[in-house]
Design a protein around this motif. Structure first.
Motif, PDB file in Angstrom:
ATOM      1  N   SER A 231       9.731   7.604   7.486  1.00  0.00           N
ATOM      2  CA  SER A 231       8.420   7.456   8.128  1.00  0.00           C
ATOM      3  C   SER A 231       8.343   6.117   8.836  1.00  0.00           C
ATOM      4  CB  SER A 231       7.305   7.558   7.075  1.00  0.00           C
ATOM      5  OG  SER A 231       7.347   8.796   6.408  1.00  0.00           O
ATOM      6  N   GLU A 232       7.301   5.990   9.655  1.00  0.00           N
ATOM      7  CA  GLU A 232       7.083   4.733  10.365  1.00  0.00           C
ATOM      8  C   GLU A 232       5.598   4.535  10.626  1.00  0.00           C
ATOM      9  OE1 GLU A 232       9.021   4.911  14.180  1.00  0.00           O
ATOM     10  OE2 GLU A 232       7.687   6.464  14.923  1.00  0.00           O
ATOM     11  N   MET A 233       5.225   3.279  10.799  1.00  0.00           N
ATOM     12  CA  MET A 233       3.864   2.932  11.190  1.00  0.00           C
ATOM     13  C   MET A 233       3.938   1.657  12.012  1.00  0.00           C
ATOM     14  SD  MET A 233       2.089   1.234   7.780  1.00  0.00           S
ATOM     15  CE  MET A 233       0.744   0.476   8.692  1.00  0.00           C
ATOM     16  N   SER A 234       2.844   1.364  12.688  1.00  0.00           N
ATOM     17  CA  SER A 234       2.800   0.113  13.426  1.00  0.00           C
ATOM     18  C   SER A 234       1.536  -0.646  13.067  1.00  0.00           C
ATOM     19  CB  SER A 234       2.856   0.351  14.940  1.00  0.00           C
ATOM     20  OG  SER A 234       1.648   0.913  15.391  1.00  0.00           O
ATOM     21  N   ILE A 235       1.645  -1.960  13.185  1.00  0.00           N
ATOM     22  CA  ILE A 235       0.518  -2.866  12.975  1.00  0.00           C
ATOM     23  C   ILE A 235       0.457  -3.746  14.211  1.00  0.00           C
ATOM     24  CG2 ILE A 235      -0.462  -4.710  11.559  1.00  0.00           C
ATOM     25  CD1 ILE A 235       1.401  -3.635   9.267  1.00  0.00           C
TER      26      ILE A 235
ATOM     27  N   HIS B  75      -6.262  -1.875   3.549  1.00  0.00           N
ATOM     28  CA  HIS B  75      -7.362  -0.945   3.848  1.00  0.00           C
ATOM     29  C   HIS B  75      -6.980   0.006   4.983  1.00  0.00           C
ATOM     30  CE1 HIS B  75     -11.682   0.144   4.036  1.00  0.00           C
ATOM     31  NE2 HIS B  75     -11.464   0.247   5.334  1.00  0.00           N
ATOM     32  N   GLY B  76      -6.478  -0.554   6.069  1.00  0.00           N
ATOM     33  CA  GLY B  76      -6.091   0.268   7.207  1.00  0.00           C
ATOM     34  C   GLY B  76      -4.965   1.225   6.890  1.00  0.00           C
ATOM     35  N   THR B  77      -3.997   0.766   6.104  1.00  0.00           N
ATOM     36  CA  THR B  77      -2.878   1.626   5.723  1.00  0.00           C
ATOM     37  C   THR B  77      -3.352   2.788   4.867  1.00  0.00           C
ATOM     38  OG1 THR B  77      -1.363  -0.257   5.874  1.00  0.00           O
ATOM     39  CG2 THR B  77      -0.599   1.660   4.628  1.00  0.00           C
ATOM     40  N   LEU B  78      -4.284   2.529   3.960  1.00  0.00           N
ATOM     41  CA  LEU B  78      -4.832   3.618   3.141  1.00  0.00           C
ATOM     42  C   LEU B  78      -5.540   4.653   4.013  1.00  0.00           C
ATOM     43  CD1 LEU B  78      -6.104   1.719  -0.026  1.00  0.00           C
ATOM     44  CD2 LEU B  78      -4.018   3.098   0.237  1.00  0.00           C
ATOM     45  N   HIS B  79      -6.194   4.205   5.076  1.00  0.00           N
ATOM     46  CA  HIS B  79      -6.782   5.168   6.017  1.00  0.00           C
ATOM     47  C   HIS B  79      -5.699   6.068   6.612  1.00  0.00           C
ATOM     48  CE1 HIS B  79     -11.029   4.362   6.172  1.00  0.00           C
ATOM     49  NE2 HIS B  79     -10.863   3.074   6.448  1.00  0.00           N
TER      50      HIS B  79
ATOM     51  N   ALA C 235       0.843  -1.209   0.000  1.00  0.00           N
ATOM     52  CA  ALA C 235       0.000   0.000   0.000  1.00  0.00           C
ATOM     53  C   ALA C 235       0.871   1.249   0.000  1.00  0.00           C
ATOM     54  CB  ALA C 235      -0.934  -0.009   1.197  1.00  0.00           C
ATOM     55  N   LEU C 236       1.907   1.258   0.802  1.00  0.00           N
ATOM     56  CA  LEU C 236       2.786   2.428   0.907  1.00  0.00           C
ATOM     57  C   LEU C 236       3.578   2.659  -0.375  1.00  0.00           C
ATOM     58  CD1 LEU C 236       4.045   1.745   4.526  1.00  0.00           C
ATOM     59  CD2 LEU C 236       2.507   3.610   3.829  1.00  0.00           C
ATOM     60  N   ALA C 237       3.849   1.603  -1.123  1.00  0.00           N
ATOM     61  CA  ALA C 237       4.641   1.724  -2.347  1.00  0.00           C
ATOM     62  C   ALA C 237       3.926   2.525  -3.433  1.00  0.00           C
ATOM     63  CB  ALA C 237       4.998   0.339  -2.882  1.00  0.00           C
ATOM     64  N   THR C 238       2.635   2.726  -3.283  1.00  0.00           N
ATOM     65  CA  THR C 238       1.885   3.494  -4.285  1.00  0.00           C
ATOM     66  C   THR C 238       2.015   4.995  -4.055  1.00  0.00           C
ATOM     67  OG1 THR C 238      -0.172   3.384  -3.009  1.00  0.00           O
ATOM     68  CG2 THR C 238       0.230   1.614  -4.600  1.00  0.00           C
ATOM     69  N   PHE C 239       2.764   5.381  -3.032  1.00  0.00           N
ATOM     70  CA  PHE C 239       2.929   6.792  -2.684  1.00  0.00           C
ATOM     71  C   PHE C 239       4.405   7.142  -2.587  1.00  0.00           C
ATOM     72  CE2 PHE C 239      -1.093   5.371  -1.181  1.00  0.00           C
ATOM     73  CZ  PHE C 239      -1.948   6.388  -1.559  1.00  0.00           C
TER      74      PHE C 239
ATOM     75  N   VAL D  42     -10.835  -4.236  11.652  1.00  0.00           N
ATOM     76  CA  VAL D  42      -9.626  -3.418  11.592  1.00  0.00           C
ATOM     77  C   VAL D  42      -9.942  -2.004  12.066  1.00  0.00           C
ATOM     78  CG1 VAL D  42      -9.954  -2.775   9.150  1.00  0.00           C
ATOM     79  CG2 VAL D  42      -7.657  -2.726  10.138  1.00  0.00           C
ATOM     80  N   LEU D  43      -9.008  -1.414  12.762  1.00  0.00           N
ATOM     81  CA  LEU D  43      -9.077  -0.005  13.153  1.00  0.00           C
ATOM     82  C   LEU D  43      -7.784   0.665  12.706  1.00  0.00           C
ATOM     83  CD1 LEU D  43     -10.425  -0.210  16.823  1.00  0.00           C
ATOM     84  CD2 LEU D  43     -11.683   0.587  14.812  1.00  0.00           C
ATOM     85  N   SER D  44      -7.912   1.912  12.313  1.00  0.00           N
ATOM     86  CA  SER D  44      -6.745   2.717  11.945  1.00  0.00           C
ATOM     87  C   SER D  44      -6.742   3.980  12.768  1.00  0.00           C
ATOM     88  CB  SER D  44      -6.796   3.087  10.458  1.00  0.00           C
ATOM     89  OG  SER D  44      -6.718   1.949   9.662  1.00  0.00           O
ATOM     90  N   PHE D  45      -5.576   4.329  13.264  1.00  0.00           N
ATOM     91  CA  PHE D  45      -5.399   5.536  14.052  1.00  0.00           C
ATOM     92  C   PHE D  45      -4.277   6.362  13.428  1.00  0.00           C
ATOM     93  CE2 PHE D  45      -7.156   2.443  17.027  1.00  0.00           C
ATOM     94  CZ  PHE D  45      -8.208   3.151  17.558  1.00  0.00           C
TER      95      PHE D  45
END
Length: 169
Positions: A51-55, A127-131, A41-45, A79-82
């Motif tokens: 940067s960083e994210m957590s799952i 889906h969550g990453t796109l959020h 998902a991130l590769a499309t941007f 799934v929830l995204s914050f």
């Protein structure tokens, strides 16, 4: 003779995956699948800074608490995204936010929809990453745009359209 210009290094993307519920042991390689999905998902941007994210791979009990506290819905969800709060640009790496997935809901949905748990996990993390990247599905136009992007990302990973149409052979 002049030396070729050095190419600027690409910003790094750190993805931390925490498996906090034992139920995830039923899905071999769940953490690696989740990271792969987020990276797709991130590769499309294009990112201009580290940067960083957590799952977090959790269970229905934990996600129910989060869903109640943050969305006012006293039930588990898949799934929830914050998204992360805005921080000064000099704060590195820039946090994107957190994606949290519940095993029991994922497994039940996968079975009901005749999907593999691995494919459903991949979809939910995409889906969550796109959020986290600002996409939403509040109105029909936003939903169509987000779903189209999800389908493209998942197709690149060899996964059928999660909304019902199989990949063409």
């Amino acid at each position: 003779m002049t030396a070729p210009a050095a190419e600027a290094p690409r910003p790094s993307m750190e993805i931390d995956v925490l498996v906090e519920a034992p139920a995830w042991e039923a899905l071999e390689g769940a953490a690696a699948l989740a990271e792969r999905a987020a990276r797709a998902a991130l590769a499309t941007f294009e990112f201009d800074t580290d940067s960083e994210m957590s799952i977090t791979l959790t269970d229905d009990a934990r996600i129910r608490v989060l869903n109640r506290e943050w969305r006012g819905k006293d039930k588990p969800t898949n799934v929830l995204s914050f998204p992360a709060a805005d921080l000064p640009d000099e704060a590195l790496p820039q946090p994107l936010g957190d994606v949290i997935v519940a095993y029991e809901t994922l497994a039940a949905e996968a079975e009901a929809e005749d999907k593999t748990p691995a494919d459903h996990l991949t979809h939910l993390v995409v889906h969550g990453t796109l959020h986290l990247l600002g996409y939403d599905h509040i109105d029909d136009q936003e939903a169509e745009e987000m779903e189209a992007l999800e389908k493209d990302i998942l197709a690149d990973l060899g996964i059928d359209d999660p909304y019902g149409l199989p990949l063409e052979a």
